[in-house]
Design a protein around this motif. Structure first.
Motif, PDB file in Angstrom:
ATOM      1  N   GLY A 105       1.094  -1.126  -0.100  1.00  0.00           N
ATOM      2  CA  GLY A 105      -0.127   0.055  -0.150  1.00  0.00           C
ATOM      3  C   GLY A 105       0.858   1.339  -0.095  1.00  0.00           C
ATOM      4  O   GLY A 105       2.527   1.184  -0.326  1.00  0.00           O
ATOM      5  N   SER A 106       0.597   2.182   1.166  1.00  0.00           N
ATOM      6  CA  SER A 106       1.299   3.630   0.759  1.00  0.00           C
ATOM      7  C   SER A 106       1.505   4.309   2.094  1.00  0.00           C
ATOM      8  O   SER A 106      -0.050   4.187   3.160  1.00  0.00           O
ATOM      9  N   ASP A 107       2.312   4.277   2.398  1.00  0.00           N
ATOM     10  CA  ASP A 107       2.692   5.121   3.791  1.00  0.00           C
ATOM     11  C   ASP A 107       4.078   5.944   3.999  1.00  0.00           C
ATOM     12  O   ASP A 107       5.008   5.646   3.758  1.00  0.00           O
ATOM     13  N   PRO A 108       3.659   7.095   3.866  1.00  0.00           N
ATOM     14  CA  PRO A 108       4.364   8.180   2.978  1.00  0.00           C
ATOM     15  C   PRO A 108       5.400   8.593   3.782  1.00  0.00           C
ATOM     16  O   PRO A 108       6.814   8.746   3.637  1.00  0.00           O
ATOM     17  N   ASP A 109       5.401   8.434   5.189  1.00  0.00           N
ATOM     18  CA  ASP A 109       6.178   8.421   6.841  1.00  0.00           C
ATOM     19  C   ASP A 109       7.602   7.252   5.735  1.00  0.00           C
ATOM     20  O   ASP A 109       8.664   7.544   6.558  1.00  0.00           O
ATOM     21  N   SER A 179       9.448  -6.887  21.461  1.00  0.00           N
ATOM     22  CA  SER A 179      10.686  -6.847  21.595  1.00  0.00           C
ATOM     23  C   SER A 179      11.817  -7.906  21.623  1.00  0.00           C
ATOM     24  O   SER A 179      13.246  -7.400  21.970  1.00  0.00           O
ATOM     25  N   ARG A 180      12.050  -8.640  20.819  1.00  0.00           N
ATOM     26  CA  ARG A 180      12.947 -10.031  19.818  1.00  0.00           C
ATOM     27  C   ARG A 180      13.184  -9.874  18.690  1.00  0.00           C
ATOM     28  O   ARG A 180      13.859 -10.262  17.910  1.00  0.00           O
ATOM     29  N   THR A 181      12.060  -8.130  17.450  1.00  0.00           N
ATOM     30  CA  THR A 181      12.194  -7.932  16.955  1.00  0.00           C
ATOM     31  C   THR A 181      13.460  -7.113  16.410  1.00  0.00           C
ATOM     32  O   THR A 181      14.110  -6.914  17.743  1.00  0.00           O
ATOM     33  N   ALA A 182      14.666  -6.861  15.174  1.00  0.00           N
ATOM     34  CA  ALA A 182      15.749  -5.796  14.630  1.00  0.00           C
ATOM     35  C   ALA A 182      15.319  -4.785  13.930  1.00  0.00           C
ATOM     36  O   ALA A 182      15.662  -5.394  12.634  1.00  0.00           O
ATOM     37  N   MET A 183      13.905  -3.845  13.836  1.00  0.00           N
ATOM     38  CA  MET A 183      13.417  -3.440  12.891  1.00  0.00           C
ATOM     39  C   MET A 183      14.322  -1.638  12.634  1.00  0.00           C
ATOM     40  O   MET A 183      14.463  -1.421  13.501  1.00  0.00           O
ATOM     41  N   PRO A 184      14.013  -1.286  11.668  1.00  0.00           N
ATOM     42  CA  PRO A 184      14.405   0.021  11.708  1.00  0.00           C
ATOM     43  C   PRO A 184      13.746   1.375  12.075  1.00  0.00           C
ATOM     44  O   PRO A 184      12.366   0.646  12.354  1.00  0.00           O
ATOM     45  N   GLU A 185      13.869   2.218  12.532  1.00  0.00           N
ATOM     46  CA  GLU A 185      13.431   3.201  13.182  1.00  0.00           C
ATOM     47  C   GLU A 185      12.148   3.035  12.410  1.00  0.00           C
ATOM     48  O   GLU A 185      11.797   3.534  10.993  1.00  0.00           O
ATOM     49  N   GLY A 186      11.025   3.216  13.096  1.00  0.00           N
ATOM     50  CA  GLY A 186       9.370   3.620  12.565  1.00  0.00           C
ATOM     51  C   GLY A 186       8.788   2.677  11.668  1.00  0.00           C
ATOM     52  O   GLY A 186       7.665   3.252  11.913  1.00  0.00           O
ATOM     53  N   PHE A 187       9.741   1.775  11.332  1.00  0.00           N
ATOM     54  CA  PHE A 187       8.442   0.679  11.542  1.00  0.00           C
ATOM     55  C   PHE A 187       7.955   0.271  12.273  1.00  0.00           C
ATOM     56  O   PHE A 187       6.529  -1.004  12.420  1.00  0.00           O
ATOM     57  N   PRO A 188       7.673  -0.619  13.770  1.00  0.00           N
ATOM     58  CA  PRO A 188       6.990  -0.962  14.509  1.00  0.00           C
ATOM     59  C   PRO A 188       5.717  -0.759  14.527  1.00  0.00           C
ATOM     60  O   PRO A 188       4.828  -0.651  14.596  1.00  0.00           O
ATOM     61  N   VAL A 253      18.747 -15.903   2.265  1.00  0.00           N
ATOM     62  CA  VAL A 253      19.292 -16.603   3.142  1.00  0.00           C
ATOM     63  C   VAL A 253      19.048 -16.984   3.182  1.00  0.00           C
ATOM     64  O   VAL A 253      19.733 -18.174   4.033  1.00  0.00           O
ATOM     65  N   GLY A 254      17.835 -18.362   3.714  1.00  0.00           N
ATOM     66  CA  GLY A 254      17.604 -18.874   4.189  1.00  0.00           C
ATOM     67  C   GLY A 254      17.751 -20.626   3.660  1.00  0.00           C
ATOM     68  O   GLY A 254      18.487 -21.410   4.666  1.00  0.00           O
ATOM     69  N   PHE A 255      17.981 -20.566   2.787  1.00  0.00           N
ATOM     70  CA  PHE A 255      18.484 -21.478   1.992  1.00  0.00           C
ATOM     71  C   PHE A 255      20.162 -21.751   2.739  1.00  0.00           C
ATOM     72  O   PHE A 255      20.503 -23.171   2.633  1.00  0.00           O
ATOM     73  N   ASP A 256      21.344 -21.108   3.026  1.00  0.00           N
ATOM     74  CA  ASP A 256      22.131 -21.522   3.135  1.00  0.00           C
ATOM     75  C   ASP A 256      22.352 -20.728   4.877  1.00  0.00           C
ATOM     76  O   ASP A 256      23.207 -21.617   5.232  1.00  0.00           O
ATOM     77  N   HIS A 257      21.430 -19.838   5.243  1.00  0.00           N
ATOM     78  CA  HIS A 257      21.435 -20.100   6.716  1.00  0.00           C
ATOM     79  C   HIS A 257      20.035 -20.451   7.672  1.00  0.00           C
ATOM     80  O   HIS A 257      19.441 -18.529   7.816  1.00  0.00           O
ATOM     81  N   PRO A 258      19.755 -21.124   7.191  1.00  0.00           N
ATOM     82  CA  PRO A 258      18.043 -21.163   7.999  1.00  0.00           C
ATOM     83  C   PRO A 258      17.905 -20.969   9.346  1.00  0.00           C
ATOM     84  O   PRO A 258      16.791 -20.791   9.768  1.00  0.00           O
ATOM     85  N   ASP A 259      19.563 -20.971  10.331  1.00  0.00           N
ATOM     86  CA  ASP A 259      18.855 -20.374  11.624  1.00  0.00           C
ATOM     87  C   ASP A 259      19.244 -18.961  11.818  1.00  0.00           C
ATOM     88  O   ASP A 259      19.237 -18.250  13.230  1.00  0.00           O
ATOM     89  N   TRP A 260      19.670 -17.840  11.052  1.00  0.00           N
ATOM     90  CA  TRP A 260      19.844 -17.027  10.994  1.00  0.00           C
ATOM     91  C   TRP A 260      18.525 -16.431  11.284  1.00  0.00           C
ATOM     92  O   TRP A 260      17.619 -16.107  10.286  1.00  0.00           O
ATOM     93  N   PHE A 261      18.404 -15.746  12.372  1.00  0.00           N
ATOM     94  CA  PHE A 261      17.280 -14.540  12.446  1.00  0.00           C
ATOM     95  C   PHE A 261      16.970 -13.301  11.763  1.00  0.00           C
ATOM     96  O   PHE A 261      17.571 -12.249  11.683  1.00  0.00           O
ATOM     97  N   ASN A 262      15.967 -12.907  11.270  1.00  0.00           N
ATOM     98  CA  ASN A 262      15.352 -12.146  10.205  1.00  0.00           C
ATOM     99  C   ASN A 262      14.425 -10.811  11.280  1.00  0.00           C
ATOM    100  O   ASN A 262      14.035 -11.203  11.981  1.00  0.00           O
ATOM    101  N   GLY A 263      14.909  -9.961  10.894  1.00  0.00           N
ATOM    102  CA  GLY A 263      14.762  -8.180  11.624  1.00  0.00           C
ATOM    103  C   GLY A 263      13.244  -8.616  11.951  1.00  0.00           C
ATOM    104  O   GLY A 263      12.650  -7.704  13.049  1.00  0.00           O
TER     105      GLY A 263
END
Length: 318
Positions: A105-109, A179-188, A253-263
């Protein structure tokens, strides 16, 4: 020719909709934005919602920076940020036309001008929004629900539209935990706002399920959890053919590293377990995979490669 990867404009026109099918991408687009295939008797159209530029740390925030940098170098990807694909799917089974996920959709911020293209590209494919009988949400992150929040879209949808989503997902967004995510500022804040707006706007259309639900013949949605508590995948089966739309359970990246955590994963350990199980299952069955954030059109197979996996794209059929 394998029917599961047959791609013809004629079939798409005859089976996905009754309106004229445009022959190619719009003049301002230099690359294709949709890809049609068959899963037995089920028509499938993968549609690009555009791309979402994000920091590369999002790919595996639990990985050592040097290891992550080496993977990016091996993949010929930039070290700072790269473009995540955004894919949605239109499915026609029997008399049901089903949209799986609805784009950003659209989020101008958030300043994401190259994303949020889904509604325009559905129109370019000749798909009238009023022909959509069902929407299936893999989860309620804004890049999966935002297209239905664009001004004027709800008024173009049929009043008896059914939106299928896991009950655990709806409950989660009443008080989401970041609390367990790692997102850029503004995304939460943007995610929280979009989910609440979506629930308010489409409350009467929501059809919640617990663990699994059949939407139409051969179209089954199943809750996996992990990425979000109600994250779900959609499996299409017809005859000997099958395809799984994995939503955000699988990234490149999950094919090579299934154990890496996505933000964006709210329960990264469970998301890793879900990813491993899914990839093992797909490697065993050989069925097709499509996922939201894998490079468009993201249609391919999963193969085992020792303790990890390989993604094997299908050959494009023109």
């Amino acid at each position: 020719m394998n029917r599961s990867i047959r791609n013809t404009q004629q079939e798409t026109t005859m089976n996905l909709h009754d309106t004229p099918h445009l022959a190619g991408p719009q003049p301002e687009e230099l690359v294709p934005s949709r890809y049609a295939l068959k899963v037995g008797d089920i028509d499938v159209l993968v549609v690009s919602d555009g791309v979402l530029p994000l920091p590369t740390q999002m790919l595996g925030h639990n990985a050592a920076p040097s290891v992550r940098a080496a993977w990016l170098k091996d993949m010929f990807l930039p070290q700072d940020a790269f473009d995540w694909a955004l894919n949605a799917v239109v499915v026609r089974s029997g008399d049901r036309t089903i949209l799986i996920d609805a784009g950003l959709g659209s989020d101008p911020d958030l300043h994401l001008p190259r994303a949020g293209q889904l509604i325009r590209r559905l129109e370019a494919a000749g798909i009238d929004l009023s022909s959509v009988t069902d929407v299936v949400l893999t989860h309620m992150h804004m890049d999966h629900v935002g297209g239905l929040l664009v001004d004027g879209v709800k008024e173009r949808l049929r009043p008896d539209l059914q939106i299928h989503v896991a009950a655990a997902e709806v409950a989660f967004w009443e008080a989401p935990d970041f609390s367990r995510t790692a997102m850029p500022e503004g995304f939460p804040d943007a995610l929280r706002t979009a989910a609440r707006q979506f629930t308010r706007t489409y409350h009467n259309q929501l059809r919640q399920f617990d663990e699994q639900h059949e939407i139409a013949p051969g179209v089954v949605v199943r809750r996996t959890g992990g990425h979000t508590p109600g994250h779900s995948i959609v499996r299409l089966t017809s005859g000997a053919d099958a395809l799984t739309f994995a939503g955000d359970a699988v990234f490149t990246v999950g094919f090579d590293h299934p154990d890496w955590f996505n933000g964006f994963e709210h329960d990264p350990e469970e998301a890793s377990r879900v990813r491993g199980r899914l990839l093992r299952d797909l490697a065993k069955t050989g069925e097709l995979l499509v996922a939201t954030h894998m490079p468009f059109p993201s249609v391919g197979h999963v193969a085992r490669d020792g303790d990890t996996f390989r993604f094997v794209p299908v050959f494009w059929d023109y």
